[in-house]
Design an enzyme around this catalytic site. Structure first.
Site, short mmCIF file in Angstrom:
data_model
loop_
_atom_site.label_atom_id
_atom_site.label_comp_id
_atom_site.label_asym_id
_atom_site.label_seq_id
_atom_site.Cartn_x
_atom_site.Cartn_y
_atom_site.Cartn_z
CG HIS A 1 0.92 -19.44 -5.03
ND1 HIS A 1 0.14 -19.40 -3.87
CD2 HIS A 1 1.62 -18.36 -5.28
CE1 HIS A 1 0.45 -18.46 -3.19
NE2 HIS A 1 1.46 -17.89 -3.90
NE ARG B 1 -1.00 -3.07 -5.68
CZ ARG B 1 -0.21 -3.30 -6.79
NH1 ARG B 1 0.51 -4.10 -6.80
NH2 ARG B 1 -0.36 -2.45 -7.63
NE ARG C 1 -1.99 0.54 -1.49
CZ ARG C 1 -2.20 0.18 -2.64
NH1 ARG C 1 -1.88 0.77 -3.84
NH2 ARG C 1 -2.92 -0.89 -2.98
CD GLU D 1 -3.62 5.62 -5.77
OE1 GLU D 1 -3.32 4.66 -6.52
OE2 GLU D 1 -3.92 5.36 -4.52
CG ASN E 1 -1.53 0.50 -11.95
OD1 ASN E 1 -0.75 0.80 -12.72
ND2 ASN E 1 -1.12 -0.51 -11.00
CG ASP E 2 -6.19 3.78 -8.83
OD1 ASP E 2 -7.11 3.24 -9.36
OD2 ASP E 2 -5.48 3.16 -7.61
NE ARG F 1 -6.02 -0.52 -11.46
CZ ARG F 1 -5.67 -0.38 -10.19
NH1 ARG F 1 -5.51 0.82 -9.61
NH2 ARG F 1 -4.70 -1.26 -10.05
CB CYS G 1 4.55 2.04 -6.58
SG CYS G 1 2.90 2.93 -6.20
C1 PEP Z 1 -1.83 2.32 -8.74
O1 PEP Z 1 -2.60 2.84 -8.67
O2 PEP Z 1 -1.04 2.52 -9.71
C2 PEP Z 1 -1.18 1.66 -7.45
C3 PEP Z 1 0.16 1.13 -7.67
O3 PEP Z 1 -2.06 1.01 -6.77
P1 PEP Z 1 -3.09 -0.04 -6.87
O4 PEP Z 1 -2.60 -0.86 -8.17
O5 PEP Z 1 -2.75 -1.11 -5.86
O6 PEP Z 1 -4.35 0.52 -7.20
MG MG Z 2 -3.71 2.93 -6.71
#
Ligand code: PEP
Ligand code: MG
Length: 597
Positions: A201, A308, A344, A444, A467-468, A478, A515
């Site tokens: 923050h 999230r 989500r 993902e 990301n996943d 990751r 996303c």
């Molecule tokens: C992803 O996996 O790209 C995603 C947006 O979900 P998170 O980063 O919350 O796993």
């Molecule tokens: Mg994910």
């Protein structure tokens, strides 16, 4: 824009985590590390217990008033960022904290400072163990809150107002958000800290007040001396101690270029992301905490592409009640209206373990364990309570629901059954329930890509979680720094998968968004648009830059580049091709403008 050449500074350069996009040059003002000493003593009478309870109550009120003052002292144009103080106030009012302190005073019979300290340690430990940088960073908020409460219980005459030299750079071990915001504007031009991270923050406040900041520069206080001059380059996370004349000249020029550029993009943040050949892309924000919502809107976010929802579950020893979830979701949906909010459902598991379920078993093979939709379908009470809260809240604004980690048709079908049952149950209870809430899936997992044509028939929209998708496709954790060099968004298998998903979405007539972090990259964002993504969703700080980047692009060009990039056989080849052909590669950004690739 005339860009200065790359510059390699001579002399002592320290590396930290850059926050924001600024450069500061000035004499250092060192704030010594203050490790607050907490005295602990036993309460030997009922009166002492009463007195300590009162002192705690007074400290709560005093600290809340302090946050309110800090919030109100933010300049008008930054009022969106005042939410940081709302977040701290919410934390301050958290009944879990009050209950624990109360218990420690009454039952353990310890003084208020010690009770606060022990409660805060327990909470911070809980948060720090969560393997999610964003959530982990909240543990420093909890720590700062504890310090503020303890300081509030002290003798007020002990505090002194420091005098800051004109144009100085403050160096401290750690500062609370309230302390950052109370640094006198104009006098303090930069900030460096040993602790902290990009998502803390304090970092959000520093960014909001435009203070060039580098955090996480561990050990720097050991080497700095009064009288030193510092350059703080928050784009690179560099701190240069006692720079030579060439370095000062270079950074002064960069400073001017940056300021002009920043002024320009912030002014245009609310313009839509329409390419030069008239193709519109929606640019949304990712939300973890309700408090980030005003910043997403202030930065031109056209909706929430990914909310999230895990955070509410991770920071406490018990499950959040439905009523509390409903209230939070209602607030998000209503405050974002008329912008759509994509909620989500729980992505618990993997690195996000429920405190009540934090066992060796739950932590084993985290990424491949009982996660997300799989967890929800095996923990129906938890899932149903969340669904009830979501569908009740959805009445208050445009809402979409997104299922994470879907890998089979059964999962989406079963989720639909549960949603229908939940809505029927709510109606039977006489509650208002939102109708026609679009239901989408996160793509993902490689299995979802292979099966995408079938899944697309069941879903109302698709959202690619890069990301996943990268983690599971390339078989690398990751969060593991040992394989971070192999984590390649431009790996041909990833690019081809993304293209495949978007094509399947288009064939099914449903929208496809991205996303994951690739949506926020200076090269990957235009590439995703070229593949046909309808919407990109990203952290709020990047929204104005990506919008601008897209406004400077030609859709036809991104399409042609994306098509050609798909032929690349390696990640390096793909990256080199995009870098050399994309005309918007700098998008007028000054050198080293920090944004992911
Ligand atoms: C992803 O996996 O790209 C995603 C947006 O979900 P998170 O980063 O919350 O796993
Ligand atoms: Mg994910």
């Amino acid at each position: 824009m005339n860009l200065p050449p790359p510059f390699v500074p001579k002399g002592a350069v320290f590396q930290g985590i850059g926050v924001g996009q600024g450069i500061a040059i000035g004499p250092v003002h060192i704030i010594s590390a203050t490790n607050i000493r907490v005295h602990r003593f036993k309460l030997t009478s009922a009166q002492m217990v009463e007195r300590e309870l009162e002192r705690f109550q007074e400290a709560l009120e005093k600290t809340e008033a302090q946050y309110l003052r800090a919030k109100n002292s933010l300049p008008q144009e930054l009022s969106g960022q005042a939410s940081v103080f709302d977040a701290l106030t919410t934390l301050l009012r958290d009944p879990v904290i009050a209950k624990s302190v109360d218990q420690k005073i009454r039952q353990d019979r310890i003084n208020a400072e010690a009770a606060v300290n022990s409660t805060i340690r327990e909470m911070a430990r809980l948060l720090a163990n969560i393997n999610d940088a964003h959530i982990r960073s909240r543990s420093s908020d909890v720590e700062q809150l504890g310090q503020a409460l303890i300081v509030a219980m002290r003798d007020p005459s002990a505090t002194q107002q420091p005098i800051f030299q004109e144009g100085c750079v403050v160096a401290a071990f750690d500062l609370s958000p309230a302390e950052v915001s109370s640094l006198p504007a104009g006098r303090v031009v930069g900030l460096i800290t040993e602790a902290g991270s990009q998502t803390s923050h304090a970092a959000l406040v520093a960014q909001a007040i435009g203070l060039p900041t580098v955090m996480g520069a561990a050990g720097i206080l050991q080497v700095l001396e009064h009288g030193d001059t510092l350059i703080v380059d928050s784009r690179e996370g560099h701190i240069i101690r006692n720079p030579d004349a060439d370095a000062v000249k270079f950074y002064q020029t960069s400073q001017r270029t940056l300021k002009d550029y920043q002024l320009e993009i912030v002014r245009s943040a609310h313009l839509p992301a329409v390419t030069l050949d008239d193709h519109r892309v929606d640019v949304f924000g990712n939300l973890e905490l309700v408090e980030e919502l005003p910043a997403i809107i202030a930065n031109g976010g056209e909706g929430i592409g990914l909310y999230r929802t895990e955070f509410l579950y991770l920071t406490r020893p018990e499950l959040p009640p439905e009523e509390e979830l409903f209230e939070v979701y209602r607030r998000v949906v209503a405050s974002a209206a008329p912008r759509p909010v994509t909620i989500r459902t729980l992505d618990l598991g993997a690195d996000k373990i429920l405190a009540i379920n934090d066992t060796e078993g739950a932590r084993q093979s985290q990424a491949l364990g009982l996660r997300a939709i799989r967890f929800c379908l095996k923990n129906l009470d938890i899932f149903r309570a969340q669904l009830r809260a979501i569908y009740r809240a959805a009445v208050h604004g445009q809402t979409r629901v997104l299922l994470p980690m879907v890998s089979s048709l059964e999962e989406i079908r079963r989720a639909k059954e549960l949603i229908n049952e939940t809505c029927e149950e709510l109606k039977r209870e006489g509650r208002r329930v939102a109708e026609n809430v679009p239901l989408g899936i996160m793509v993902e997992v490689p299995a979802a890509v292979v099966l995408i044509d079938e899944l697309a028939k069941e879903a109302d929209f698709l959202s690619i979680g890069t990301n996943d998708l990268i983690q599971y496709t390339l078989a690398l954790d990751r969060g593991n720094p040992e394989v971070s060099d192999l984590y390649q968004p431009f790996h041909p298998s990833i690019l081809r998968m993304i293209k495949r998903v978007i094509t399947a979405g288009q064939a099914a007539g449903i929208s496809v968004s991205v996303c994951g972090d690739m949506a926020a990259g200076v090269y990957s964002a235009p590439l995703l648009v070229g593949f046909g993504a309808d919407m990109l969703s990203m952290p709020f700080g990047v929204i104005p830059f990506v919008k601008r980047l897209l406004r400077m692009s030609f859709f036809e060009e991104t399409k042609a580049i994306a098509e050609e990039t798909l032929k690349a056989k390696t990640a390096d080849e793909a990256m080199a091709f995009v870098k050399s052909t994309l005309k918007t590669k700098n998008a007028g950004m000054p050198n080293n403008f920090r944004i992911a690739s």
